[in-house]
Design an enzyme around this catalytic site. Structure first.
Site, PDB file in Angstrom:
ATOM      1  N   ASN A 121       0.805  -1.226   0.000  1.00  0.00           N
ATOM      2  CA  ASN A 121       0.000   0.000   0.000  1.00  0.00           C
ATOM      3  C   ASN A 121       0.837   1.275   0.000  1.00  0.00           C
ATOM      4  O   ASN A 121       1.876   1.347   0.646  1.00  0.00           O
ATOM      5  CB  ASN A 121      -0.908   0.055   1.236  1.00  0.00           C
ATOM      6  CG  ASN A 121      -2.192  -0.713   1.007  1.00  0.00           C
ATOM      7  OD1 ASN A 121      -2.316  -1.440   0.023  1.00  0.00           O
ATOM      8  ND2 ASN A 121      -3.128  -0.568   1.923  1.00  0.00           N
ATOM      9  N   MET A 122       0.317   2.249  -0.681  1.00  0.00           N
ATOM     10  CA  MET A 122       0.838   3.602  -0.688  1.00  0.00           C
ATOM     11  C   MET A 122       1.424   4.000   0.672  1.00  0.00           C
ATOM     12  O   MET A 122       2.587   4.358   0.783  1.00  0.00           O
ATOM     13  CB  MET A 122      -0.354   4.515  -1.022  1.00  0.00           C
ATOM     14  CG  MET A 122      -0.030   5.828  -1.624  1.00  0.00           C
ATOM     15  SD  MET A 122       1.014   5.734  -3.066  1.00  0.00           S
ATOM     16  CE  MET A 122      -0.151   6.039  -4.388  1.00  0.00           C
ATOM     17  N   LYS A 123       0.583   3.925   1.696  1.00  0.00           N
ATOM     18  CA  LYS A 123       1.004   4.498   2.973  1.00  0.00           C
ATOM     19  C   LYS A 123       2.085   3.673   3.673  1.00  0.00           C
ATOM     20  O   LYS A 123       2.786   4.161   4.554  1.00  0.00           O
ATOM     21  CB  LYS A 123      -0.193   4.722   3.907  1.00  0.00           C
ATOM     22  CG  LYS A 123      -0.694   3.513   4.663  1.00  0.00           C
ATOM     23  CD  LYS A 123      -1.748   3.927   5.722  1.00  0.00           C
ATOM     24  CE  LYS A 123      -2.267   2.682   6.423  1.00  0.00           C
ATOM     25  NZ  LYS A 123      -3.438   2.927   7.267  1.00  0.00           N
ATOM     26  N   GLY A 124       2.226   2.417   3.252  1.00  0.00           N
ATOM     27  CA  GLY A 124       3.309   1.612   3.804  1.00  0.00           C
ATOM     28  C   GLY A 124       3.107   1.219   5.237  1.00  0.00           C
ATOM     29  O   GLY A 124       1.971   1.086   5.687  1.00  0.00           O
TER      30      GLY A 124
ATOM     31  N   GLU B 483     -11.303   1.288   7.322  1.00  0.00           N
ATOM     32  CA  GLU B 483     -10.428   1.703   6.222  1.00  0.00           C
ATOM     33  C   GLU B 483     -10.385   0.686   5.089  1.00  0.00           C
ATOM     34  O   GLU B 483      -9.371   0.515   4.423  1.00  0.00           O
ATOM     35  CB  GLU B 483      -9.014   2.022   6.748  1.00  0.00           C
ATOM     36  CG  GLU B 483      -9.039   3.232   7.660  1.00  0.00           C
ATOM     37  CD  GLU B 483      -7.741   3.466   8.405  1.00  0.00           C
ATOM     38  OE1 GLU B 483      -6.741   3.772   7.769  1.00  0.00           O
ATOM     39  OE2 GLU B 483      -7.750   3.333   9.653  1.00  0.00           O
TER      40      GLU B 483
END
Ligand code: B12
Ligand code: B12
Ligand SMILES: Cc1ncc(COP(=O)(O)O)c(C=O)c1O
Ligand SMILES: Cc1ncc(COP(=O)(O)O)c(C=O)c1O
Lengths: 242, 529, 242, 529
Positions: A121-124, B483
């Site tokens: 994921n993007m946010k890591g 989320e």
């Protein structure tokens, strides 16, 4: 040569606990003691025991061992010296000269997304960017409960350079069956050698993954850049730059 | 519990409740217009359908699959019709169906005949459920004094029902009040319920009616021996919510994990499908006096427990409304929450205490289900063991109802027998050692704990307002819970949803609606609007 | 034949923890894993590791063992079937026909009185009366930090039938030295065979005590009546009734 | 801490304090008339006597043994006289004494000369102590922000000072604020202090000046590295209280376990001997700004922690008076208490909380030393670990000062390195997790906790009244403390007590009395009477 340590070098001290399928009694305690001896320990103390049920007893044990190991002979690949986010991207620009395509999923009946998300994921995860954030990587995270067939289909469609497989549930060796199946299917499709295949999860080790026919395995505490480094270096060394 | 230790504003609580009511309204509208494969199968099961064919396909599935689009009329008509036409008992008919009989093609007899016959089977079901609830009530009353408070809830998950029995009996002897048999990984995605006693599961044991029966018997046995009523739990989330509820009602389960939000978010079940299923499953649970456990605690395994605490509270409000609308009284609503804060968080204990206490004060009658730390458990079993102790502490200090015991090996494997024993001794030590703590302390006015509760309640209201504006379906699609985003038409099971025909007939549904007073609620609601 | 048990019969599951004298690193983890293998375990998982200092690392480990033990062959003396308070007194009246004299102490530099008090004091321990309460026993508790010389002097002076020695501190084998010395001194005095000598303490076993020349040894969880039974039965069997 | 969470009656506290004052009065009278072997040896050490002979007998012992009954005049005269007569440095003289010189037989020179010379050495001692306190104060101020609160106190006990160093440095790196080197079993019964670096001890390491120095250096080193001042602790109870105090003052120890009641009850030291010793040892500690730790916590290892809680509180009051009378300010009184209740006791946690909180409120300035569970620790290391967590919880929730960390293997062995690590992580987790809990909760008025504290205070007053009536010596003989009886003239060391001659001369004692303002206190006291 080193030995386990309690409070004096080479004392060989070890703590154990285990259950035996016997009713709790003085005989059970003695059995636990002898069992610990058979396991190779000496100066064994059964410091605690208790009934778990009519047929099982639990023991806490301290003992000492003569076993020693040659620390200098231990070999290990140190993933911590992998490239970082910037180095990986630069490496790709320089050596591969195009975006690298990575497809990942948590496969089989396994529904644990957090691990593969941490990698992709993007946010890591823990302040380490995930593969989706890498400008030189095109990353596709298929989520969880993805069947091996579906994963292969996607990988082919997307022309993946690497497949990432996450396996978290390991009870009754369910991951072994599932991981083996993927490799077999890929071989049947004749695409095994075209794609780097990597497995990961808290109970996956490099050794196990290699045995099952994967290019590598990553355990607990893996960061995205560890996997990225491995992929791009492998690609470079395979001269997959087409 | 009229006096609030947290000094929460009752008007705000009322406001949140009203918002939740508004949120579920459009969902209920959708629900009332639809039926599903598994609702029909559950109905059939209640009427007597059971068994499998040689391929292991359950009779209820055979019937429903054969019906195809006729499902919009309800499966009952066809099953009862076949019984009448064949002049068979359900057992006989089930056997014929398993052998290939297609009852969808049998000419329909007189409607009144069918309706009358159906009532007979509903009566039989009611008798059996009543017998179960009577037995349970009697035992619980008789053995009340041996129960822990909160009730200690342990999990068994060997994959083999016979091993499970051993572990469950040991757990009960060690002090468990509740035993849950975890389902095998992936069962929630099966669009049928497996059959018979099973010995092979991964990370859990198949939920089958026979397994329920075996475990029920084992727990009754050990219960009688130690003078305690041991509650049995299974799972009716996933693709077969109402069917498993029906099996649970028949086999005297006492609790069911039962939450369509959980299925949507964590099992990728289609949202339309599972909301429709949930309603009927909860009606069955309500009728059989089975406590449900909702699953908002799981949000904190993907979201941060401090940042997103309000999503749990909001979801509890929503789940409460869904439950009321299915006829469940507050005393059967085991709303879920969890102790999942990062153990490194300064004052984390105080915040956990605030969260647990606010759940207690907002839902005073609910048998709250409190989940242990899992996410931040590591292989450090020693640290994990004291995290579990802190969890037990908060549970006791805030009067939680159902305490799912944490395992020191949570990050490692499904519980060893010794892990469970250690968990029980941990809980028993804490519960006895701090027995009257809840009663002996007060929170400082406007202190960290009170302020935190106030803050979460405020966040909950804003969140519910946003969900209400978007609509629940959109809110889920837009990642507002856990989320995780789930598209409205994605996930599993949407193809099993059918719009009911104006002629739809389901006497079980109607019967339960009547018994649970849902008809009148619906009318009243309409009046209020 | 039985094996340790996790969640399936014969799975051989065992929990261990130990320290190795090496700096915490990936290499250390691998060393721990191989160490566990050398200890005889398979399917080893290093589930946790951490630095204790620059030179030491701690590991929590789960593994499985093939070792099994024949439970039927375990032999143990079951102290729990000893006589109770009343039976002991009756036994003395009937078989010995006079009061039995018992002298006890916690010896050497050991200052732990609680254990010997539990056995000897009037009020006893865990609802079990101590020897001082037995009408047919004359019990003298000399307390702690009593030297072996002093103990022997007292025992002779009081015409003791039995001596009770408590040893709680066992670090660096201090109890072994001290316990051995007592027997040597008694032999030197020529009184060893006249007096029953019993040792006790949380880390004292019957086996150890016998090896060191004692008549018996009693570990944690001993009750006064266990010792009393042993003494009087031993006296009867030795026909010490003069 | 003026506001009492426990709502204790301040008049009762004052009453208990007055009773304690009366109790110590006759003991002080006895003390003021006597000296002991070890007081003289300590005085000699302060003046410069040191070293051993070939049999390992320390020079101070050689001197005092040679003096025999001349001790009633004080050993100082003879040592200083010899220095003057031989025109030697202390080093030179020590060597001669070790080689056989008997200074008791040397003709005495002019008294004024001796007195002047003595002042020189006292000055040297003062300089060194001052340097130590300055260093300590500077470091503590500089590194304040890294300290834990309560201070984490860890024990090392390998028996080998060099292994101890390793373990102590590791402990400091893991988070210990304080390191205590446990003494070898039996050292407290030695009527001399062993010499040099030692590597063989049982259950602990010999307290020697060299060992103090080695450990001090090691801790300073690691302290500088991690930016923290690591406090070093040793023991001056037993037969050599003042000598070890003197060594501690010289080598910059920061705390001393120091309690004659402990020596009497748990080491069978003669009561007259040790009360006399205690006074001088505490004066030295006071002068060197060393915090004492008293030992009433130990009572609960032989007595029940609930039934006899008041004996601990009473002893704290008595110890406080003894300490004041030795010139120790409240800020150096690490009064001891312990978390030793049976873990099976219902509401045990609440009672522990009441006890800890009352110690905190009654002795608001004292750096209370709180001891972990030991007695009810078993080989169940898991249970033990959560008992330690509950102990840490109470400590933090009641603002204790010095937290002696419990070991999960307490019932098994002296700590392994890993045990200590686990203990620190346990404490750090709890302390951070409940950081502001003490501040955020209140006790219910007349609840269990408040009532328990009130009850213990009432019992304490009755108990102190009884002790006062009997006299402290008789009370000890009659088993009133720790349920252990010690005859007045029994135990070890009475033969080392001497009535002071009217000509008794001890310039160090006088100097310290002056410096600590004890002369004026004595005068004031007499006035009050
Ligand atoms: C969160 C969680 C869940 C959540 C999952 C939510 C979600 N969306 O993921 C929920 C509640 C849904 C869940 C359900 C279940 N769970 Co679960 N769960 C956990 C839990 C608490 C944490 C897992 C986690 O998120 N870890 C954090 C991530 C970041 O760590 P990670 O996965 O190890 O990933 C890291 C590395 O391993 C690596 N990595 C992982 N994958 C990959 C892939 C590649 C290619 C690479 C390079 C690296 C890599 O990199 C990551 C970052 O470092 C663990 C217990 C624990 N504390 O570990 C149990 C645990 C994993 N669950 C377990 C079980 C059994 C289940 C159930 C099967 C129980 C049941 N029968 O109902 C169900 C069903 C799940 C299913 N069908 O798979 C067991 C597994 C036991 C075993 N050894 O087989 C555990 C260990 C708990 C237990 N002790 O029983 N679970
Ligand atoms: C209380 C206690 C003390 C008290 C003792 C008070 C007193 N008057 O006894 C005090 C505080 C004074 C103390 C001091 C020390 N202690 Co201490 N202490 C303990 C403690 C907490 C409990 C012991 C106890 O009372 N157990 C309860 C009794 C009832 O059990 P028991 O002794 O096992 O006795 C039973 C059986 O063993 C048996 N039994 C015992 N003796 C006999 C004799 C006979 C003949 C028979 C038949 C049976 C029998 O019957 C009893 C009833 O079932 C233990 C830790 C623990 N939790 O076990 C440490 C412990 C024993 N102490 C220890 C140490 C090292 C010390 C010190 C040496 C520390 C120091 N350097 O300062 C000092 C000095 C003591 C000395 N010189 O001996 C260590 C010993 C380590 C080791 N394996 O060698 C322990 C294990 C703590 C630790 N982990 O470090 N201690
Ligand atoms: C509400 C709910 N249902 C079901 C489950 C179990 O998962 P599954 O439905 O996949 O068996 C959980 C687990 O946490 C849950 O919270
Ligand atoms: C006040 C005091 N002194 C000394 C000690 C240590 O014992 P010893 O003096 O035998 O070394 C303790 C141990 O608990 C104590 O509390």
């Amino acid at each position: 040569m080193i030995k386990s340590y309690g409070d004096t070098i080479n004392d060989g001290a070890v703590q154990l606990s285990f259950t035996l399928p016997v009713r709790h009694s003085a005989k059970a305690d003695e059995a636990a003691k002898q069992y610990a001896h058979k396991l190779g320990f000496y100066e064994v103390e059964i410091v605690y025991s208790n009934a778990l049920s009519d047929e099982f007893s639990f023991f806490v044990v301290y003992g000492k061992t003569h076993v020693q190991i040659d620390y200098d002979k231990i070999e290990v690949e140190d993933v911590s010296k992998s490239m970082d986010f910037y180095e990986v991207n630069d490496f790709i620009k320089e050596h591969i000269k195009r975006q690298v395509v990575v497809v990942g999923a948590c496969t089989g009946t396994d529904a644990h997304t957090v691990g593969i998300d941490a990698i992709m994921n993007m946010k890591g995860f823990d302040q380490h960017y995930g593969l989706e954030r890498y400008p030189m990587i095109e990353a596709y995270n298929l989520g969880a409960q993805v069947s091996n067939e579906e994963l292969i289909k996607k990988a082919i469609a997307l022309k993946a350079d690497a497949i990432l497989v996450s396996q978290v549930v390991t009870q009754k060796e369910v991951h072994i069956h599932n991981m083996t199946e993927l490799i077999e299917l890929m071989e049947a499709e004749g695409i095994r050698s075209d794609i780097i295949v990597i497995a990961g999860g808290p109970r996956i080790g490099n050794k196990l993954a290699m045995e099952l026919g994967y290019d590598a395995g990553f355990g607990r505490g893996t960061y995205p850049e560890n996997v990225a480094s491995f992929i791009v270096e492998k690609m470079a060394s395979k001269a997959m730059q087409y | 519990m009229s006096y609030s230790k947290l000094n929460l504003d009752q008007h705000k609580i009322e406001k949140a409740r009203q918002l939740a009511k508004q949120i579920v309204k459009p969902v209920n509208d959708y629900i009332s217009k639809h039926t599903t494969d598994t609702i029909e199968r559950a109905t059939l099961r209640i009427l007597g359908a059971d068994g499998i064919n040689t391929d292991g396909i359950p009779v209820p599935n055979l019937i429903v699959d054969a019906l195809g689009n006729k499902i919009e009329f309800g499966a009952t008509t066809y099953y009862i019709n076949a019984l009448i036409r064949k002049n068979a008992t359900p057992q006989q008919l089930n056997k014929q169906i398993a052998e290939g009989l297609d009852i969808s093609t049998i000419t329909l007899t007189d409607k009144v005949l069918i309706e009358n016959k159906a009532q007979e089977f509903i009566h039989e079901f009611t008798r059996r459920v009543k017998q179960n609830t009577d037995y349970r009530n009697q035992k619980i009353t008789a053995y009340k004094n041996k129960e822990n408070s909160p009730l200690l809830y342990l999990i068994v998950a060997t994959g083999n029902i016979y091993e499970d029995v051993k572990q469950a009996q040991a757990a009960a002897r060690q002090g468990a009040d509740i035993v849950a048999v975890i389902r095998t990984t992936g069962q929630s995605l099966l669009d049928y319920v497996p059959y018979g006693a099973t010995t092979e599961g991964f990370g859990g044991t198949y939920a089958t009616q026979e397994n329920f029966k075996i475990m029920r018997k084992a727990l009754d046995e050990v219960g009688e021996e130690i003078g305690k009523y041991i509650r049995l739990v299974n799972y009716c989330s996933g693709l077969c919510m109402p069917e498993i509820a029906a099996m649970g009602a028949l086999e005297r389960l006492d609790m069911m994990l039962n939450d369509s939000m959980y299925g949507i978010l964590f099992r990728d079940i289609n949202m339309y499908r599972t909301f429709v299923d949930q309603k009927f499953s909860r009606m069955i649970n309500a009728f059989a006096d089975i406590t449900i456990n909702s699953g908002e605690d799981n949000y904190l395994t993907t979201s941060d427990a401090y940042e997103k605490a309000y999503t749990v509270t909001a979801s509890q409000f929503i789940n409460e409304q869904f439950a009321y609308d299915s006829g469940l009284p507050a005393r059967l609503m085991g709303l879920g929450h969890a102790f999942e804060m990062n153990p490194d968080k300064e004052n984390g204990f105080l915040y956990e205490m605030a969260h647990a206490q606010m759940a207690r004060e907002i839902f005073p009658e609910a048998p709250l289900k409190y989940m242990p730390p899992t996410k931040y458990m590591t292989g450090d079993i020693f640290k994990g063991f004291i995290m579990n102790a802190m969890f037990n502490f908060v549970a006791k200090a805030t009067n939680q109802s159902i305490l799912l015991l944490g395992m020191l090996t949570e990050a490692i494997h499904t519980p060893f027998m010794q892990d469970r024993f250690l968990a029980v001794s941990n809980a028993q030590y804490i519960m006895n050692n701090i027995k009257d703590f809840a009663n002996d302390i007060e929170f400082k006015k406007d202190g960290l704990i009170q302020n935190r509760a106030k803050e979460v309640l405020d966040q909950t209201i804003s969140f519910l307002e946003e969900v209400n504006n978007k609509g629940l379906f959109n809110a889920i699609e837009q990642k507002m819970f856990a989320e995780i985003s789930r598209p409205k038409n994605g996930g599993k099971g949407l193809d099993g949803v059918y719009e009911k025909s104006p002629d739809y007939y389901n006497p079980v549904y109607e019967y339960l609606e009547n018994e649970l007073g849902l008809k009148s609620i619906a009318i009243e609601r309409r009046k209020i609007k």
